[in-house]
Motif scaffolding. Structure first.
Motif, PDB file in Angstrom:
ATOM      1  N   VAL A  83      28.971  10.296 -20.359  1.00  0.00           N
ATOM      2  CA  VAL A  83      28.417   9.146 -19.643  1.00  0.00           C
ATOM      3  C   VAL A  83      28.182   7.992 -20.613  1.00  0.00           C
ATOM      4  CG1 VAL A  83      26.425   8.287 -18.336  1.00  0.00           C
ATOM      5  CG2 VAL A  83      27.360  10.538 -17.820  1.00  0.00           C
ATOM      6  N   ARG A  84      27.688   8.330 -21.807  1.00  0.00           N
ATOM      7  CA  ARG A  84      27.442   7.281 -22.806  1.00  0.00           C
ATOM      8  C   ARG A  84      28.757   6.593 -23.196  1.00  0.00           C
ATOM      9  NH1 ARG A  84      25.091  10.202 -26.703  1.00  0.00           N
ATOM     10  NH2 ARG A  84      23.081  10.055 -25.640  1.00  0.00           N
ATOM     11  N   LYS A  85      29.808   7.376 -23.328  1.00  0.00           N
ATOM     12  CA  LYS A  85      31.121   6.807 -23.663  1.00  0.00           C
ATOM     13  C   LYS A  85      31.606   5.881 -22.542  1.00  0.00           C
ATOM     14  CE  LYS A  85      35.866   8.227 -24.774  1.00  0.00           C
ATOM     15  NZ  LYS A  85      35.951   7.497 -26.058  1.00  0.00           N
ATOM     16  N   VAL A  86      31.414   6.306 -21.310  1.00  0.00           N
ATOM     17  CA  VAL A  86      31.816   5.503 -20.155  1.00  0.00           C
ATOM     18  C   VAL A  86      31.004   4.203 -20.102  1.00  0.00           C
ATOM     19  CG1 VAL A  86      31.711   5.393 -17.634  1.00  0.00           C
ATOM     20  CG2 VAL A  86      32.691   7.405 -18.759  1.00  0.00           C
ATOM     21  N   LEU A  87      29.710   4.307 -20.401  1.00  0.00           N
ATOM     22  CA  LEU A  87      28.830   3.131 -20.352  1.00  0.00           C
ATOM     23  C   LEU A  87      29.325   2.016 -21.268  1.00  0.00           C
ATOM     24  CD1 LEU A  87      25.178   4.543 -20.295  1.00  0.00           C
ATOM     25  CD2 LEU A  87      26.177   2.929 -18.675  1.00  0.00           C
ATOM     26  N   ASN A  88      29.862   2.416 -22.408  1.00  0.00           N
ATOM     27  CA  ASN A  88      30.329   1.416 -23.366  1.00  0.00           C
ATOM     28  C   ASN A  88      31.576   0.682 -22.890  1.00  0.00           C
ATOM     29  OD1 ASN A  88      28.280   2.041 -25.181  1.00  0.00           O
ATOM     30  ND2 ASN A  88      29.472   3.680 -26.133  1.00  0.00           N
ATOM     31  N   ALA A  89      32.242   1.258 -21.867  1.00  0.00           N
ATOM     32  CA  ALA A  89      33.524   0.693 -21.430  1.00  0.00           C
ATOM     33  C   ALA A  89      33.454  -0.072 -20.118  1.00  0.00           C
ATOM     34  CB  ALA A  89      34.554   1.817 -21.312  1.00  0.00           C
ATOM     35  N   VAL A  90      32.345   0.037 -19.391  1.00  0.00           N
ATOM     36  CA  VAL A  90      32.281  -0.624 -18.078  1.00  0.00           C
ATOM     37  C   VAL A  90      31.281  -1.773 -18.101  1.00  0.00           C
ATOM     38  CG1 VAL A  90      32.929   1.463 -16.821  1.00  0.00           C
ATOM     39  CG2 VAL A  90      30.520   0.979 -17.222  1.00  0.00           C
ATOM     40  N   PRO A  91      31.583  -2.864 -17.407  1.00  0.00           N
ATOM     41  CA  PRO A  91      30.617  -3.967 -17.301  1.00  0.00           C
ATOM     42  C   PRO A  91      29.499  -3.602 -16.322  1.00  0.00           C
ATOM     43  CG  PRO A  91      32.581  -4.454 -16.016  1.00  0.00           C
ATOM     44  CD  PRO A  91      32.864  -3.167 -16.739  1.00  0.00           C
ATOM     45  N   LEU A  92      28.277  -3.984 -16.625  1.00  0.00           N
ATOM     46  CA  LEU A  92      27.132  -3.669 -15.781  1.00  0.00           C
ATOM     47  C   LEU A  92      26.434  -4.947 -15.332  1.00  0.00           C
ATOM     48  CD1 LEU A  92      25.548  -0.678 -17.762  1.00  0.00           C
ATOM     49  CD2 LEU A  92      27.117  -0.566 -15.813  1.00  0.00           C
ATOM     50  N   ASN A  93      25.942  -4.939 -14.110  1.00  0.00           N
ATOM     51  CA  ASN A  93      25.255  -6.088 -13.544  1.00  0.00           C
ATOM     52  C   ASN A  93      23.746  -6.014 -13.725  1.00  0.00           C
ATOM     53  OD1 ASN A  93      27.646  -7.299 -12.271  1.00  0.00           O
ATOM     54  ND2 ASN A  93      27.588  -5.499 -10.948  1.00  0.00           N
ATOM     55  N   PHE A  95      21.845  -2.611 -15.163  1.00  0.00           N
ATOM     56  CA  PHE A  95      21.323  -1.705 -16.181  1.00  0.00           C
ATOM     57  C   PHE A  95      21.540  -2.249 -17.586  1.00  0.00           C
ATOM     58  CE2 PHE A  95      22.469   1.592 -12.836  1.00  0.00           C
ATOM     59  CZ  PHE A  95      21.182   1.601 -12.311  1.00  0.00           C
ATOM     60  N   ASN A  96      20.598  -1.951 -18.455  1.00  0.00           N
ATOM     61  CA  ASN A  96      20.642  -2.396 -19.850  1.00  0.00           C
ATOM     62  C   ASN A  96      21.258  -1.302 -20.709  1.00  0.00           C
ATOM     63  OD1 ASN A  96      20.238  -3.372 -22.408  1.00  0.00           O
ATOM     64  ND2 ASN A  96      18.034  -3.681 -22.189  1.00  0.00           N
ATOM     65  N   LYS A  97      22.429  -1.552 -21.265  1.00  0.00           N
ATOM     66  CA  LYS A  97      23.143  -0.533 -22.040  1.00  0.00           C
ATOM     67  C   LYS A  97      22.369  -0.088 -23.285  1.00  0.00           C
ATOM     68  CE  LYS A  97      27.861  -1.861 -20.744  1.00  0.00           C
ATOM     69  NZ  LYS A  97      29.200  -2.227 -21.239  1.00  0.00           N
ATOM     70  N   SER A  98      21.519  -0.943 -23.777  1.00  0.00           N
ATOM     71  CA  SER A  98      20.782  -0.611 -24.998  1.00  0.00           C
ATOM     72  C   SER A  98      19.584   0.299 -24.737  1.00  0.00           C
ATOM     73  CB  SER A  98      20.295  -1.897 -25.679  1.00  0.00           C
ATOM     74  OG  SER A  98      19.388  -2.602 -24.846  1.00  0.00           O
ATOM     75  N   ARG A  99      19.278   0.519 -23.490  1.00  0.00           N
ATOM     76  CA  ARG A  99      18.149   1.401 -23.158  1.00  0.00           C
ATOM     77  C   ARG A  99      18.443   2.813 -23.643  1.00  0.00           C
ATOM     78  NH1 ARG A  99      16.733   3.026 -17.115  1.00  0.00           N
ATOM     79  NH2 ARG A  99      15.440   4.832 -17.581  1.00  0.00           N
ATOM     80  N   VAL A 100      17.515   3.419 -24.348  1.00  0.00           N
ATOM     81  CA  VAL A 100      17.743   4.683 -25.045  1.00  0.00           C
ATOM     82  C   VAL A 100      18.151   5.804 -24.099  1.00  0.00           C
ATOM     83  CG1 VAL A 100      16.681   6.472 -26.478  1.00  0.00           C
ATOM     84  CG2 VAL A 100      16.142   4.065 -26.891  1.00  0.00           C
ATOM     85  N   ASN A 101      17.450   5.959 -22.992  1.00  0.00           N
ATOM     86  CA  ASN A 101      17.672   7.102 -22.105  1.00  0.00           C
ATOM     87  C   ASN A 101      18.562   6.777 -20.904  1.00  0.00           C
ATOM     88  OD1 ASN A 101      16.051   8.921 -23.592  1.00  0.00           O
ATOM     89  ND2 ASN A 101      14.209   8.027 -22.694  1.00  0.00           N
ATOM     90  N   LEU A 106      21.388   8.324 -15.956  1.00  0.00           N
ATOM     91  CA  LEU A 106      22.549   8.180 -15.071  1.00  0.00           C
ATOM     92  C   LEU A 106      23.250   9.508 -14.861  1.00  0.00           C
ATOM     93  CD1 LEU A 106      24.027   4.763 -16.237  1.00  0.00           C
ATOM     94  CD2 LEU A 106      23.018   5.292 -14.015  1.00  0.00           C
ATOM     95  N   TYR A 107      23.296  10.338 -15.901  1.00  0.00           N
ATOM     96  CA  TYR A 107      23.890  11.677 -15.741  1.00  0.00           C
ATOM     97  C   TYR A 107      23.096  12.482 -14.704  1.00  0.00           C
ATOM     98  CZ  TYR A 107      24.496  16.645 -16.558  1.00  0.00           C
ATOM     99  OH  TYR A 107      24.678  17.997 -16.371  1.00  0.00           O
ATOM    100  N   GLU A 108      21.766  12.455 -14.808  1.00  0.00           N
ATOM    101  CA  GLU A 108      20.937  13.192 -13.844  1.00  0.00           C
ATOM    102  C   GLU A 108      21.189  12.698 -12.425  1.00  0.00           C
ATOM    103  OE1 GLU A 108      19.217  15.745 -14.428  1.00  0.00           O
ATOM    104  OE2 GLU A 108      18.849  15.767 -16.589  1.00  0.00           O
ATOM    105  N   LEU A 109      21.342  11.391 -12.278  1.00  0.00           N
ATOM    106  CA  LEU A 109      21.625  10.823 -10.960  1.00  0.00           C
ATOM    107  C   LEU A 109      22.992  11.273 -10.457  1.00  0.00           C
ATOM    108  CD1 LEU A 109      21.086   8.930  -8.586  1.00  0.00           C
ATOM    109  CD2 LEU A 109      21.935   7.034  -9.987  1.00  0.00           C
ATOM    110  N   ILE A 110      23.997  11.239 -11.322  1.00  0.00           N
ATOM    111  CA  ILE A 110      25.350  11.655 -10.932  1.00  0.00           C
ATOM    112  C   ILE A 110      25.370  13.115 -10.509  1.00  0.00           C
ATOM    113  CG2 ILE A 110      27.669  12.103 -11.842  1.00  0.00           C
ATOM    114  CD1 ILE A 110      27.343   9.546 -13.537  1.00  0.00           C
ATOM    115  N   ILE A 111      24.672  13.965 -11.252  1.00  0.00           N
ATOM    116  CA  ILE A 111      24.622  15.391 -10.916  1.00  0.00           C
ATOM    117  C   ILE A 111      23.976  15.600  -9.550  1.00  0.00           C
ATOM    118  CG2 ILE A 111      23.470  17.561 -11.528  1.00  0.00           C
ATOM    119  CD1 ILE A 111      26.001  17.008 -13.099  1.00  0.00           C
TER     120      ILE A 111
END
Length: 356
Positions: A83-93, A95-101, A106-111
């Motif tokens: 998920v972290r790898k994917v986050l680096n590749a997609v534009p977000l409107n 969510f803050n990518k720099s947020r630690v958790n 997002l993984y918990e939500l996807i599951i």
């Protein structure tokens, strides 16, 4: 002849183990339960029958792993990294990518979405009709979820939630289950994936017994599994025989059970009793110290054995429990999840690799 189903409802969690034993467990038995109580179920069976060669106890996950070899399955940490790898590749409107958790959240939500059989396409469809912040959030979830699923597919990977979709087919093709009495034991809830597996069990097994915890106090009991099992049986045209086991240790426990979390309970006539005690402590260490001393005293006076005692705590109490139970030489097993890199064997392997 159509297989039969039995629903046994107990009014407390302790009662499910008594109900399990009273089912008789004759013939060939397969017990499904949550992984956290599988050892307790096995212990109860062994204590009652001095062991059993005709009964197997599995969580859905362990049953799946036993019957199907699935390679390239990501563990939780691996999936979070994906998920972290994917986050680096997609534009977000939103969510803050720099947020630690963020990747873990997002993984918990996807599951959760996958376990409820909600696809990326379903999430995309939900974007319509929304606006503002909500629309931005759902759009971000869709972007990450769809790219995550694409990443898994392109790399031939699966995650823990994906593999559970195999369960209905595995049960369907298990020839032994047609001659097996299946017990669904102590589940607190079922995901959409689990319900699909249960429906197949109802259809294929020789008989199915569900042992659940429930009751009339709607502020305490959700009764989700009880209602879901009855509904799935009706869907398969299977009649259900219903049994309710109500076991209160005393009048006080019945009052608590019938009124716990009920906001109107204060209006009822109070009962005076010397069987219930409430004590306040300054911190968790002082509280656990008293618990440890109480247990030590009871065992020393031969009122019970250490194995008879269960202590239910929040995980924030674990350090205090380890300290005082070790200090008073009280043997204990702490049921908690640990990170793999804290395991002695993993430390040995990693250290060996570092030396090499």
């Amino acid at each position: 002849m159509k297989n039969n189903a039995t629903l046994i409802e107990t009014n407390n969690y302790y009662g499910i183990f008594s109900a399990l034993i009273t089912t008789g467990l004759k013939g060939k038995n397969l017990i499904f339960c949550e992984e956290k109580i599988s050892l307790m179920a096995e212990s109860a069976i062994c204590s009652a029958y001095s062991g059993s060669f005709n009964t197997d106890v599995y969580s859905f996950g362990n049953y799946l792993r036993k019957n199907k070899k699935i390679e390239n399955v990501l563990g939780k940490e691996g999936a979070v990294m994906a998920v972290r790898k994917v986050l680096n590749a997609v534009p977000l409107n939103c969510f803050n990518k720099s947020r630690v958790n963020l990747s873990r959240a997002l993984y918990e939500l996807i599951i959760q979405l996958k376990s409820a059989k909600v696809s990326p396409e379903d999430v995309f469809a939900a974007i319509g009709g929304t606006d503002g912040l909500l629309k931005n959030k759902i759009t971000d979830v869709y972007a990450v979820y769809s790219e995550y699923e694409k990443f898994l597919k392109e790399n031939g990977l699966e995650d823990q939630s994906s593999v559970l979709t195999y369960l209905p087919d595995i049960i369907e093709n298990d020839k032994d289950i047609e001659n097996t009495d299946v017990v669904l034991f102590g589940f607190t809830s079922w995901t959409a994936q689990a319900r699909a597996a249960v429906e197949t069990i109802i259809k294929k097994a020789k008989s199915v017994t569900a042992i659940t915890v429930g009751g009339e106090n709607g502020f305490l009991y959700v009764n989700e599994v009880t209602e879901a099992f009855a509904k799935l049986c009706r869907k398969q045209g299977v009649s259900v025989s219903y049994e309710k086991i109500t076991d209160y240790a005393n009048e006080e426990s019945e009052i608590i059970n019938r009124n716990l979390f009920n906001p109107a309970a204060y209006k009822k006539e109070p009962k005076e009793t010397n069987k219930i005690f409430v004590t306040a402590y300054s911190d968790e260490y002082e509280e656990i110290k008293t618990v440890a001393e109480t247990i030590k005293k009871a065992v020393t006076e031969k009122k019970c054995r250490y194995s008879d005692v269960n202590v239910v705590i929040d995980k924030s109490y674990s350090d205090a429990l380890k300290e005082y139970f070790s200090l008073l030489e009280i043997p204990f097993f702490l049921d908690e999840k640990k990170k793999a890199d804290n395991h002695p064997l993993v430390k040995l392997i990693v250290s060996y690799a570092d030396v090499y």
